[in-house]
Design a protein around this motif. Sequence first.
Motif, short mmCIF file in Angstrom:
data_model
loop_
_atom_site.label_atom_id
_atom_site.label_comp_id
_atom_site.label_asym_id
_atom_site.label_seq_id
_atom_site.Cartn_x
_atom_site.Cartn_y
_atom_site.Cartn_z
N UNK A 117 26.26 14.93 -2.47
CA UNK A 117 24.97 14.88 -3.18
C UNK A 117 24.26 13.54 -3.03
N UNK A 118 24.90 12.55 -2.41
CA UNK A 118 24.25 11.25 -2.26
C UNK A 118 23.16 11.30 -1.21
N UNK A 119 22.17 10.42 -1.37
CA UNK A 119 21.14 10.26 -0.35
C UNK A 119 21.80 9.83 0.96
N UNK A 120 21.11 10.11 2.07
CA UNK A 120 21.72 9.89 3.38
C UNK A 120 22.07 8.42 3.63
N UNK A 176 0.80 -1.23 0.00
CA UNK A 176 0.00 0.00 0.00
C UNK A 176 0.83 1.28 0.00
N UNK A 177 0.15 2.35 -0.36
CA UNK A 177 0.75 3.69 -0.37
C UNK A 177 0.92 4.22 1.05
N UNK A 178 -0.01 3.86 1.94
CA UNK A 178 0.01 4.35 3.32
C UNK A 178 0.72 3.36 4.23
N UNK A 179 1.67 3.86 5.01
CA UNK A 179 2.42 3.04 5.94
C UNK A 179 2.35 3.64 7.34
N UNK A 180 2.69 2.83 8.32
CA UNK A 180 2.77 3.31 9.70
C UNK A 180 3.75 4.49 9.75
N UNK A 181 3.39 5.58 10.43
CA UNK A 181 4.28 6.76 10.43
C UNK A 181 5.68 6.49 10.96
N UNK A 182 5.84 5.48 11.83
CA UNK A 182 7.18 5.18 12.34
C UNK A 182 8.12 4.67 11.25
N UNK A 183 7.55 4.15 10.16
CA UNK A 183 8.39 3.72 9.04
C UNK A 183 9.25 4.87 8.56
N UNK A 184 8.63 6.06 8.46
CA UNK A 184 9.35 7.21 7.90
C UNK A 184 10.30 7.83 8.92
N UNK A 185 10.03 7.63 10.20
CA UNK A 185 11.02 8.02 11.22
C UNK A 185 12.25 7.13 11.11
N UNK A 186 12.00 5.82 11.01
CA UNK A 186 13.10 4.87 10.93
C UNK A 186 13.95 5.09 9.69
N UNK A 187 13.31 5.36 8.57
CA UNK A 187 14.03 5.50 7.30
C UNK A 187 14.81 6.80 7.22
N UNK A 188 14.45 7.77 8.07
CA UNK A 188 15.12 9.07 8.03
C UNK A 188 14.42 10.10 7.17
N UNK A 189 13.30 9.72 6.55
CA UNK A 189 12.63 10.64 5.65
C UNK A 189 12.06 11.86 6.35
#
Length: 465
Positions: A263-266, A69-82
């Motif tokens: 310039x690389x992603x984190x 799905x397009x929607x994920x648990x918000x902690x996913x984006x904390x963990x990923x650094x986004x």
Amino acid sequence: MQKKEGVMEKIVSLAKRRGFIYPGSEIYGGLAGTYDYGPLGTLLKNNIRDSWINRFVRDKENVYLIDTPILLHPKVWEASGHTSEFIDPLVDDLVTKKRYRADHILEENGVDAEHLTLAEMDAKIKELKLKSPDGNALSDVRRFNMMLETKMGAVEETSVHTYLRPEEAQNIFINFKNILDSFSPKLPFGIAQFGKAFRNEITPRDFTYRLREFEILEFEYFIHPKEKWEALFDAFLEEQTQWLSSIGVDTSKLTPFEHPDTARAHYSKKTVDLYFEYPFGSKELTGLAHRGDYDLARHQEFSGQNLGILEEESKERILPHVLEPTVSIDRAILALLLSVYREVPDKEGTRVYLAFPPHMAPYKACVSPLLKNKPELVAKAREVFLAFKQGLGWVAWDDNGNIGKRYRRQDEIGTPFCITIDFDTLGETPELKDTVTVRDRDTGEQERLTIAQAIERVRQASRAS
């Protein structure tokens, strides 16, 4: 090869006129950064997607395809650094309040901003006394998070605050354990996915190149952390080039670009993009990154789940490293349209056609009666059309206007073959009964074949090499 000047305008016009791509929400004045794919654009997109899946999933024995799905648990984006790192450099026009990307302002004034930090961009804009496109002073450069926010839940007070996914990779990483448990794969192996992603672009532009909603094809390839990865990385880069060539992209316009450290992603240890020479500049078409074990390590930390693989020899759990090849379908479609667009002079002026490889063309053939006011021709043409549909699937029927106009119309949408049913098909010349005229899109040459031979000719040409 076509001149750059005016090609984009011609592509945009043809794409709308012939049903490839329409502006999003057009009857309401449009919505910046969104486009709708029409009937032919949808078929073309499906062909590109299927080609990628066949090449990078079906034809490999160790890549697993998922759909998430397009929607994920918000902690996913904390963990990923986004939530902290997924940013673009933003400046405001202090008069009009319009917003722009600072790196784009610099690039348009001849400054290579690829290596610059936000502070360095700000200093350079001030040093050069750069103005907005409207000629006004600009604000300081600041961070702008590109994730699109949303809420989930029936009651606003208790709703979950989350985001539309800005990439698909995290869906793959949070399903890593599921794939291990279900299939027990051995390293190396991959997990692939295609689907929509969303980015709140500051200045969406350049047709389908920079969108707020787009579709990505990518896979994460998991390798042992001690494995020598450089040769595999280079092999994936070469395979990306080969795949682009197979769908019809002009690979002479491709240039590999390795991102510098600044310039690389984190998450990236190494990133190499394939840049395509678009009319608006050389820009990223595909990406290839070494993500290390950053993502799995972060999700292991934030979720509390053990995401390691048990190593048979040492009996220790290890976190694999990851190589990630990725491509945007929308950017690939634009690169393909630019690669196959042709203009050739003819007796009526200029003939325009799209030289798609036959297996990528939306329609594999078009069937027409020579004259639509002759019932016997139309009846036979419908019979032939149904035979082609049964044997080939996506086949067009066209009896509008004279035969010359039909040819030009089919040329513009890239149909490789036009099949015409005439009086000889009906037996006016006995030895030609049940034969048809087969016209080649690229050369304009015609040949006479039986109906069965014509179907086989199109079938053979439409097979991917």
